[in-house]
Motif scaffolding. Structure first.
Motif, PDB file in Angstrom:
ATOM      1  N   ARG A   1       0.596  -1.349   0.272  1.00 40.43           N
ATOM      2  CA  ARG A   1       0.038  -0.491  -0.128  1.00 40.43           C
ATOM      3  C   ARG A   1       1.047   0.925  -0.065  1.00 40.43           C
ATOM      4  O   ARG A   1       0.431   2.353  -0.621  1.00 40.43           O
ATOM      5  CB  ARG A   1      -0.975  -0.117   1.305  1.00 40.43           C
ATOM      6  N   ILE A   2       1.701   1.340   0.625  1.00 37.73           N
ATOM      7  CA  ILE A   2       2.480   2.431   0.928  1.00 37.73           C
ATOM      8  C   ILE A   2       3.273   2.251  -0.144  1.00 37.73           C
ATOM      9  O   ILE A   2       3.843   3.458  -0.406  1.00 37.73           O
ATOM     10  CB  ILE A   2       3.527   2.519   2.652  1.00 37.73           C
ATOM     11  N   LEU A   3       4.374   1.485  -0.996  1.00 40.35           N
ATOM     12  CA  LEU A   3       5.512   1.317  -1.900  1.00 40.35           C
ATOM     13  C   LEU A   3       5.155   0.424  -3.312  1.00 40.35           C
ATOM     14  O   LEU A   3       5.422  -0.342  -3.261  1.00 40.35           O
ATOM     15  CB  LEU A   3       7.115   1.416  -1.408  1.00 40.35           C
ATOM     16  N   PRO A   4       3.840   0.870  -4.016  1.00 39.21           N
ATOM     17  CA  PRO A   4       3.248  -0.286  -4.828  1.00 39.21           C
ATOM     18  C   PRO A   4       4.825  -0.303  -6.085  1.00 39.21           C
ATOM     19  O   PRO A   4       4.180  -1.384  -6.895  1.00 39.21           O
ATOM     20  CB  PRO A   4       2.567   0.713  -5.261  1.00 39.21           C
ATOM     21  N   ASN A   5       4.868   0.552  -5.951  1.00 39.44           N
ATOM     22  CA  ASN A   5       6.070   0.771  -7.071  1.00 39.44           C
ATOM     23  C   ASN A   5       7.714   1.520  -6.657  1.00 39.44           C
ATOM     24  O   ASN A   5       7.610   2.264  -6.606  1.00 39.44           O
ATOM     25  CB  ASN A   5       6.016   0.726  -8.415  1.00 39.44           C
ATOM     26  N   VAL A   6       8.975   0.504  -7.037  1.00 39.56           N
ATOM     27  CA  VAL A   6      10.088   1.737  -7.745  1.00 39.56           C
ATOM     28  C   VAL A   6      10.757   1.405  -9.066  1.00 39.56           C
ATOM     29  O   VAL A   6      10.022   0.952  -9.283  1.00 39.56           O
ATOM     30  CB  VAL A   6      10.836   0.578  -6.395  1.00 39.56           C
ATOM     31  N   SER A   7      11.754   2.161  -8.680  1.00 42.19           N
ATOM     32  CA  SER A   7      12.057   2.301 -10.281  1.00 42.19           C
ATOM     33  C   SER A   7      13.970   1.586  -9.869  1.00 42.19           C
ATOM     34  O   SER A   7      14.417   1.070  -9.164  1.00 42.19           O
ATOM     35  CB  SER A   7      12.845   4.078  -9.888  1.00 42.19           C
ATOM     36  N   ILE A   8      14.210   1.516 -11.085  1.00 38.09           N
ATOM     37  CA  ILE A   8      15.426   0.346 -11.120  1.00 38.09           C
ATOM     38  C   ILE A   8      16.245   1.345 -12.095  1.00 38.09           C
ATOM     39  O   ILE A   8      17.130   1.192 -12.602  1.00 38.09           O
ATOM     40  CB  ILE A   8      14.942   0.153 -12.145  1.00 38.09           C
ATOM     41  N   ALA A   9      15.490   2.554 -12.597  1.00 36.65           N
ATOM     42  CA  ALA A   9      16.798   3.721 -12.655  1.00 36.65           C
ATOM     43  C   ALA A   9      17.809   4.589 -12.025  1.00 36.65           C
ATOM     44  O   ALA A   9      17.549   5.370 -10.868  1.00 36.65           O
ATOM     45  CB  ALA A   9      16.297   4.928 -13.955  1.00 36.65           C
TER      46      ALA A   9
END
Length: 230
Positions: free
Chosen positions: A178-186
């Motif tokens: 809920r808090i962090l649905p996705n992150v960046s790989i860049a």
């Protein structure tokens, strides 16, 4: 490659999760539970999606690393066979045997360095993903504790015996999703593994100092471009 991501996930948040309760509160805790934050991080949607994205984005490097790894292993096997041949001789020529052993050791070290260089972009991307999850882990833990009405949360390794219903790892996963649905790989230029956690910890320390009576404001952080990762 999936095994690499799973193994890497086991280290997620081990340095970023700070104690939530003071020692005196342990004796007063009424509701106690356990949660494995490393497992929670590995099960999170953010980590799963990022792992798939890394496999796609860095497919060329992954394939190159695996192919080159097989070639190097074959070369090492040849050197090991030569060492074994020397070891079987009677009498043994110690100088030749030691040279053969050194050749194996040197080849292994060179192979590790070469494969590490090929996989450096992959490892850096994984580290960046882990870092982003780590800085939000405490927030997810607190939310899970509130949702489950938990006063004290322990690491499973610190518990001798428990019932299955006291494990709220799944609740931590739910809150993390809920808090962090996705992150960046860049990976940003100049990024170093653990950098986000270090920055977060510094911010917490600055905030704690600023909250103390008579505290003077912390000096602003220097501006400028971070050093480029070599």
């Amino acid at each position: 490659m999936k095994n690499i991501f799973v193994a890497s996930a086991l280290a997620v948040a081990t340095l970023s999760v700070s104690p939530i309760m003071a020692a005196p509160a342990i004796a007063q805790a009424k509701a106690v539970a356990v949660a494995d934050v490393r497992v929670a991080a590995a099960r999170s949607n953010a980590f799963s999606v990022a792992s798939q994205q890394i496999e796609t984005t860095y497919k060329a490097q992954i394939d190159q690393q695996q192919s080159r790894g097989q070639t190097l292993q074959a070369e090492i096997n040849v050197l090991i066979a030569k060492y074994n041949e020397e070891a079987k001789k009677t009498p043994q020529n110690q100088a030749t045997l030691q040279a053969a052993a050194k050749a194996v050791q040197d080849k292994r070290q060179a192979a590790q360095a070469e494969l590490g260089q090929i996989g450096r972009p992959i490892e850096l991307a994984i580290a960046y993903v882990e870092d982003q999850i780590s800085v939000r882990m405490n927030e997810a833990i607190r939310a899970a504790m509130t949702a489950k009405k938990i006063d004290l949360l322990l690491n499973p390794d610190a518990v001798l015996a428990r019932e299955n219903n006291v494990d709220i790892t799944d609740a931590v996963v739910t809150e993390l999703n809920r808090i962090l649905p996705n992150v960046s790989i860049a990976v940003p230029a100049g990024y170093q593994p653990g950098q986000l956690v270090q920055q977060r910890n510094q911010q917490l320390m600055d905030a704690a100092r600023a909250a103390q009576p008579g505290a003077t404001p912390a000096a602003p952080a220097p501006t400028g471009t971070a050093p480029t990762t070599r």
